[in-house]
Structures are given as C-alpha cells and as structure tokens.
Design a protein around this motif. Sequence first.
Motif, PDB file in Angstrom:
ATOM      1  N   VAL A  41       0.862 -15.306  -0.856  1.00 57.16           N
ATOM      2  CA  VAL A  41       1.698 -14.132  -1.097  1.00 57.16           C
ATOM      3  C   VAL A  41       2.048 -13.441   0.220  1.00 57.16           C
ATOM      4  O   VAL A  41       3.198 -13.082   0.443  1.00 57.16           O
ATOM      5  CB  VAL A  41       0.992 -13.143  -2.054  1.00 57.16           C
ATOM      6  CG1 VAL A  41       1.807 -11.880  -2.237  1.00 57.16           C
ATOM      7  CG2 VAL A  41       0.727 -13.813  -3.395  1.00 57.16           C
ATOM      8  N   ALA A  42       1.072 -13.243   1.102  1.00 59.06           N
ATOM      9  CA  ALA A  42       1.319 -12.518   2.357  1.00 59.06           C
ATOM     10  C   ALA A  42       0.217 -12.829   3.358  1.00 59.06           C
ATOM     11  O   ALA A  42      -0.856 -13.325   2.995  1.00 59.06           O
ATOM     12  CB  ALA A  42       1.374 -11.021   2.104  1.00 59.06           C
ATOM     13  N   GLN A  43       0.506 -12.505   4.621  1.00 59.25           N
ATOM     14  CA  GLN A  43      -0.475 -12.610   5.686  1.00 59.25           C
ATOM     15  C   GLN A  43      -0.356 -11.373   6.572  1.00 59.25           C
ATOM     16  O   GLN A  43       0.714 -10.776   6.663  1.00 59.25           O
ATOM     17  CB  GLN A  43      -0.236 -13.847   6.581  1.00 59.25           C
ATOM     18  CG  GLN A  43      -0.315 -15.173   5.877  1.00 59.25           C
ATOM     19  CD  GLN A  43       0.987 -15.549   5.208  1.00 59.25           C
ATOM     20  OE1 GLN A  43       2.054 -15.215   5.680  1.00 59.25           O
ATOM     21  NE2 GLN A  43       0.895 -16.220   4.082  1.00 59.25           N
ATOM     22  N   VAL A  44      -1.460 -11.043   7.218  1.00 57.60           N
ATOM     23  CA  VAL A  44      -1.476  -9.980   8.213  1.00 57.60           C
ATOM     24  C   VAL A  44      -1.970 -10.608   9.517  1.00 57.60           C
ATOM     25  O   VAL A  44      -3.012 -11.264   9.534  1.00 57.60           O
ATOM     26  CB  VAL A  44      -2.392  -8.809   7.797  1.00 57.60           C
ATOM     27  CG1 VAL A  44      -2.483  -7.774   8.911  1.00 57.60           C
ATOM     28  CG2 VAL A  44      -1.889  -8.173   6.503  1.00 57.60           C
ATOM     29  N   TYR A  45      -1.184 -10.426  10.577  1.00 56.93           N
ATOM     30  CA  TYR A  45      -1.502 -10.973  11.893  1.00 56.93           C
ATOM     31  C   TYR A  45      -1.802  -9.851  12.873  1.00 56.93           C
ATOM     32  O   TYR A  45      -1.245  -8.756  12.768  1.00 56.93           O
ATOM     33  CB  TYR A  45      -0.327 -11.795  12.446  1.00 56.93           C
ATOM     34  CG  TYR A  45      -0.040 -13.041  11.658  1.00 56.93           C
ATOM     35  CD1 TYR A  45      -0.719 -14.226  11.936  1.00 56.93           C
ATOM     36  CD2 TYR A  45       0.901 -13.039  10.644  1.00 56.93           C
ATOM     37  CE1 TYR A  45      -0.458 -15.379  11.224  1.00 56.93           C
ATOM     38  CE2 TYR A  45       1.162 -14.197   9.917  1.00 56.93           C
ATOM     39  CZ  TYR A  45       0.486 -15.354  10.207  1.00 56.93           C
ATOM     40  OH  TYR A  45       0.735 -16.497   9.488  1.00 56.93           O
ATOM     41  N   ASP A  46      -2.650 -10.139  13.844  1.00 58.33           N
ATOM     42  CA  ASP A  46      -2.918  -9.218  14.931  1.00 58.33           C
ATOM     43  C   ASP A  46      -1.992  -9.610  16.074  1.00 58.33           C
ATOM     44  O   ASP A  46      -2.079 -10.721  16.585  1.00 58.33           O
ATOM     45  CB  ASP A  46      -4.381  -9.339  15.355  1.00 58.33           C
ATOM     46  CG  ASP A  46      -4.876  -8.146  16.126  1.00 58.33           C
ATOM     47  OD1 ASP A  46      -4.078  -7.205  16.351  1.00 58.33           O
ATOM     48  OD2 ASP A  46      -6.045  -8.147  16.497  1.00 58.33           O
ATOM     49  N   ALA A  47      -1.081  -8.730  16.446  1.00 57.81           N
ATOM     50  CA  ALA A  47      -0.099  -9.021  17.492  1.00 57.81           C
ATOM     51  C   ALA A  47      -0.130  -7.913  18.533  1.00 57.81           C
ATOM     52  O   ALA A  47      -0.830  -6.910  18.372  1.00 57.81           O
ATOM     53  CB  ALA A  47       1.289  -9.149  16.883  1.00 57.81           C
ATOM     54  N   ASP A  48       0.641  -8.085  19.590  1.00 56.46           N
ATOM     55  CA  ASP A  48       0.690  -7.096  20.677  1.00 56.46           C
ATOM     56  C   ASP A  48       1.054  -5.704  20.178  1.00 56.46           C
ATOM     57  O   ASP A  48       0.559  -4.708  20.678  1.00 56.46           O
ATOM     58  CB  ASP A  48       1.699  -7.517  21.742  1.00 56.46           C
ATOM     59  CG  ASP A  48       1.267  -8.769  22.477  1.00 56.46           C
ATOM     60  OD1 ASP A  48       0.052  -9.075  22.461  1.00 56.46           O
ATOM     61  OD2 ASP A  48       2.139  -9.436  23.051  1.00 56.46           O
ATOM     62  N   SER A  49       1.922  -5.633  19.180  1.00 59.18           N
ATOM     63  CA  SER A  49       2.393  -4.341  18.685  1.00 59.18           C
ATOM     64  C   SER A  49       1.491  -3.750  17.607  1.00 59.18           C
ATOM     65  O   SER A  49       1.741  -2.664  17.110  1.00 59.18           O
ATOM     66  CB  SER A  49       3.813  -4.486  18.140  1.00 59.18           C
ATOM     67  OG  SER A  49       3.829  -5.446  17.104  1.00 59.18           O
ATOM     68  N   GLY A  50       0.439  -4.464  17.225  1.00 56.93           N
ATOM     69  CA  GLY A  50      -0.465  -3.993  16.187  1.00 56.93           C
ATOM     70  C   GLY A  50      -0.541  -5.008  15.058  1.00 56.93           C
ATOM     71  O   GLY A  50      -0.170  -6.173  15.225  1.00 56.93           O
ATOM     72  N   LEU A  51      -0.994  -4.573  13.897  1.00 56.16           N
ATOM     73  CA  LEU A  51      -1.084  -5.461  12.743  1.00 56.16           C
ATOM     74  C   LEU A  51       0.314  -5.685  12.171  1.00 56.16           C
ATOM     75  O   LEU A  51       1.060  -4.732  11.942  1.00 56.16           O
ATOM     76  CB  LEU A  51      -1.996  -4.859  11.679  1.00 56.16           C
ATOM     77  CG  LEU A  51      -3.459  -4.731  12.071  1.00 56.16           C
ATOM     78  CD1 LEU A  51      -4.235  -3.964  11.004  1.00 56.16           C
ATOM     79  CD2 LEU A  51      -4.081  -6.093  12.313  1.00 56.16           C
ATOM     80  N   VAL A  52       0.656  -6.948  11.928  1.00 55.20           N
ATOM     81  CA  VAL A  52       1.985  -7.303  11.428  1.00 55.20           C
ATOM     82  C   VAL A  52       1.834  -7.940  10.051  1.00 55.20           C
ATOM     83  O   VAL A  52       1.065  -8.890   9.867  1.00 55.20           O
ATOM     84  CB  VAL A  52       2.702  -8.266  12.391  1.00 55.20           C
ATOM     85  CG1 VAL A  52       4.035  -8.714  11.821  1.00 55.20           C
ATOM     86  CG2 VAL A  52       2.909  -7.608  13.743  1.00 55.20           C
ATOM     87  N   TYR A  53       2.580  -7.427   9.091  1.00 53.44           N
ATOM     88  CA  TYR A  53       2.614  -7.928   7.715  1.00 53.44           C
ATOM     89  C   TYR A  53       3.752  -8.930   7.579  1.00 53.44           C
ATOM     90  O   TYR A  53       4.875  -8.660   8.017  1.00 53.44           O
ATOM     91  CB  TYR A  53       2.829  -6.738   6.767  1.00 53.44           C
ATOM     92  CG  TYR A  53       3.113  -7.114   5.339  1.00 53.44           C
ATOM     93  CD1 TYR A  53       2.073  -7.386   4.463  1.00 53.44           C
ATOM     94  CD2 TYR A  53       4.415  -7.179   4.861  1.00 53.44           C
ATOM     95  CE1 TYR A  53       2.322  -7.716   3.136  1.00 53.44           C
ATOM     96  CE2 TYR A  53       4.671  -7.501   3.540  1.00 53.44           C
ATOM     97  CZ  TYR A  53       3.627  -7.775   2.692  1.00 53.44           C
ATOM     98  OH  TYR A  53       3.877  -8.100   1.383  1.00 53.44           O
ATOM     99  N   VAL A  54       3.474 -10.091   6.996  1.00 53.26           N
ATOM    100  CA  VAL A  54       4.495 -11.116   6.780  1.00 53.26           C
ATOM    101  C   VAL A  54       4.390 -11.591   5.338  1.00 53.26           C
ATOM    102  O   VAL A  54       3.307 -11.971   4.876  1.00 53.26           O
ATOM    103  CB  VAL A  54       4.300 -12.325   7.721  1.00 53.26           C
ATOM    104  CG1 VAL A  54       5.373 -13.380   7.469  1.00 53.26           C
ATOM    105  CG2 VAL A  54       4.312 -11.896   9.172  1.00 53.26           C
TER     106      VAL A  54
END
Length: 127
Positions: A41-54
């Motif tokens: 359904v979705a993923q949350v990634y840790d990126a340079d700008s913070g947590l990213v929802y996809v």
Amino acid sequence: MERPLSPADRRTTARRSLATPAGRRADSRRLDVQCSHGHHVAQVYDADSGLVYVSDTGARSHGRGDRVDTGHIAGRRRGAYVDLLDPGEGAIDDDDLPASCECGPRTLSRSGLLAAVARGQRHMRLR
C-alpha cells in the motif's frame, strides 16, 4: 518562525529527495504498509529532506515483484503519490494521505504513520 511549505512544495521536495542516489534504497525504508491481503500500500523512506511517504494511487499487482499486471488493470495505473510525511510546524492540518492497492483506494493517517515510525515499527498491516 519559518513559514511551513505548501503541500505542492512539500511534494516537490519529497520527489527531489527520492531522486538522489541515497533517496530510495532498501536500507532507507523505515516503514512498509500492507493491506490485510498482503498487497503493498505505501512505504516511508528516510531521505535528506526528512521522512518521505510514497504510495501508488492506482491499481497495481501484488507479490514480490510488484510488477504491473497489465492484463487485468491496463489503463488504470495513475502513478505514485509522494509527500514529506511530517508537514512541519504550523502546517494546515493535512492528515489524510491517498493510497491504493488491489483491494481499492484508501487513505492513510499521516499522524498514524508518524507514530508508527517513532515507535520503530518497520511493518504495518492494515485491517
């Protein structure tokens, strides 16, 4: 106090941070969300700008490869919704995030996802 990003600016920032080499690696995934049938359904990634929802906002196949099953859903795939999970201080209340799987469209709670990440939860199964 710095003004919060608009929703459009948040989504642009999130997309750019996922485009970097470190942006969408498996080891940067903080949370994987599946429905009760095991569809992604979705993923949350840790990126340079913070947590990213996809999340995919259109129908998609399920299983390990997550390949589009064009024989069954041709023309219904709409693309990914990408946003910063934390809207920032002073942002307008924007809790509902669009998501979808083979079971159909749904919404996920931004605050619920943030709480799951804060607890260190790596997998979330929806009912």
